[in-house]
Design a protein around this motif. Structure first.
Motif, short mmCIF file in Angstrom:
data_model
loop_
_atom_site.label_atom_id
_atom_site.label_comp_id
_atom_site.label_asym_id
_atom_site.label_seq_id
_atom_site.Cartn_x
_atom_site.Cartn_y
_atom_site.Cartn_z
N LEU A 12 -10.67 11.49 -9.39
CA LEU A 12 -11.21 10.38 -10.17
C LEU A 12 -10.14 9.76 -11.07
O LEU A 12 -10.06 8.52 -11.18
N THR A 13 -9.31 10.57 -11.66
CA THR A 13 -8.24 10.05 -12.52
C THR A 13 -7.33 9.11 -11.73
O THR A 13 -7.02 8.00 -12.18
N ILE A 14 -6.91 9.52 -10.54
CA ILE A 14 -6.00 8.68 -9.77
C ILE A 14 -6.75 7.53 -9.12
O ILE A 14 -6.18 6.46 -8.90
N LYS A 15 -8.03 7.69 -8.82
CA LYS A 15 -8.81 6.57 -8.27
C LYS A 15 -8.89 5.43 -9.28
O LYS A 15 -8.76 4.27 -8.93
N VAL A 16 -9.10 5.76 -10.54
CA VAL A 16 -9.15 4.76 -11.59
C VAL A 16 -7.81 4.02 -11.67
O VAL A 16 -7.77 2.79 -11.78
N VAL A 17 -6.71 4.75 -11.57
CA VAL A 17 -5.39 4.13 -11.58
C VAL A 17 -5.23 3.24 -10.35
O VAL A 17 -4.80 2.09 -10.46
N TYR A 18 -5.58 3.75 -9.18
CA TYR A 18 -5.43 2.97 -7.95
C TYR A 18 -6.29 1.71 -7.97
O TYR A 18 -5.85 0.65 -7.55
N ASP A 19 -7.52 1.82 -8.47
CA ASP A 19 -8.39 0.64 -8.54
C ASP A 19 -7.79 -0.45 -9.43
O ASP A 19 -7.93 -1.63 -9.16
N ALA A 20 -7.10 -0.03 -10.48
CA ALA A 20 -6.47 -1.00 -11.39
C ALA A 20 -5.12 -1.49 -10.85
O ALA A 20 -4.67 -2.58 -11.23
N PRO A 22 -3.89 -1.67 -7.17
CA PRO A 22 -4.02 -1.45 -5.72
C PRO A 22 -2.71 -1.58 -4.93
O PRO A 22 -2.65 -1.11 -3.79
N ASP A 23 -1.68 -2.15 -5.51
CA ASP A 23 -0.39 -2.24 -4.84
C ASP A 23 0.51 -1.04 -5.14
O ASP A 23 1.63 -0.96 -4.62
N ASP A 24 0.04 -0.12 -5.94
CA ASP A 24 0.82 1.06 -6.33
C ASP A 24 0.73 2.10 -5.21
O ASP A 24 -0.28 2.77 -5.05
N MET A 25 1.80 2.20 -4.43
CA MET A 25 1.80 3.10 -3.28
C MET A 25 1.68 4.57 -3.68
O MET A 25 1.03 5.36 -2.99
N ALA A 26 2.27 4.96 -4.79
CA ALA A 26 2.16 6.35 -5.24
C ALA A 26 0.72 6.68 -5.60
O ALA A 26 0.23 7.76 -5.27
N ALA A 27 0.04 5.75 -6.26
CA ALA A 27 -1.37 5.97 -6.60
C ALA A 27 -2.21 6.07 -5.33
O ALA A 27 -3.09 6.93 -5.23
N LYS A 31 -4.21 9.42 -4.31
CA LYS A 31 -5.67 9.36 -4.13
C LYS A 31 -6.05 9.93 -2.77
O LYS A 31 -6.98 10.75 -2.67
N GLU A 32 -5.32 9.54 -1.73
CA GLU A 32 -5.59 10.06 -0.39
C GLU A 32 -5.38 11.58 -0.32
O GLU A 32 -6.14 12.29 0.34
N PHE A 33 -4.37 12.08 -1.03
CA PHE A 33 -4.12 13.52 -1.08
C PHE A 33 -5.32 14.25 -1.67
O PHE A 33 -5.79 15.25 -1.13
N PHE A 34 -5.83 13.75 -2.81
CA PHE A 34 -6.95 14.43 -3.44
C PHE A 34 -8.24 14.27 -2.65
O PHE A 34 -9.09 15.17 -2.65
N GLU A 35 -8.41 13.15 -1.93
CA GLU A 35 -9.56 13.02 -1.04
C GLU A 35 -9.49 14.08 0.06
O GLU A 35 -10.51 14.69 0.42
N TYR A 93 7.21 2.39 -6.57
CA TYR A 93 8.49 2.80 -5.98
C TYR A 93 8.87 1.94 -4.77
O TYR A 93 10.00 1.98 -4.34
N ASN A 94 7.96 1.14 -4.23
CA ASN A 94 8.30 0.25 -3.12
C ASN A 94 8.83 -1.09 -3.61
O ASN A 94 9.27 -1.90 -2.81
#
Length: 96
Positions: A12-20, A22-27, A31-35, A93-94
């Motif tokens: 959930l912590t990283i999902k919130v970051v990713y939602d904010a 969406p171009d952040d490849m590390a996020a 997120k995919e790792f924790f899923e 990082y991209n």
């Protein structure tokens, strides 16, 4: 192996970051790792996420059973707030 609650907290912590961001490849990768951890370690998948009052509520299926967990918005949003406060430390990082 993490507890289910810890795995959900991290997701959930990283999902919130990713939602904010969406171009952040590390996020996205995190997120995919924790899923994957939720699925592989706990046979769990999130079916609903709700933000209500001071909490996030996560509904999930775990081992065929429906469960609900709640997390403090203040704690979950702390990483995003840190990233937003110091964006130079958290560049995609991209990006060149």
């Amino acid at each position: 192996m993490q507890s289910l609650q810890d795995a959900l907290y991290n997701w959930l912590t990283i999902k919130v970051v990713y939602d904010a961001r969406p171009d952040d490849m590390a996020a996205q990768e995190t997120k995919e790792f924790f899923e994957a951890r939720l699925k592989e370690d706990h046979d769990a998948s999130v079916i609903n996420l709700e933000k209500n009052g001071p909490f996030y509520f996560v509904d999930l299926l775990a081992g065929g059973e429906k469960k609900r967990q709640r997390f403090s918005i203040e704690l979950i949003d702390a990483l995003l707030e840190q990233i937003e406060a110091e964006p130079d430390k958290y560049k995609n990082y991209n990006e060149e």
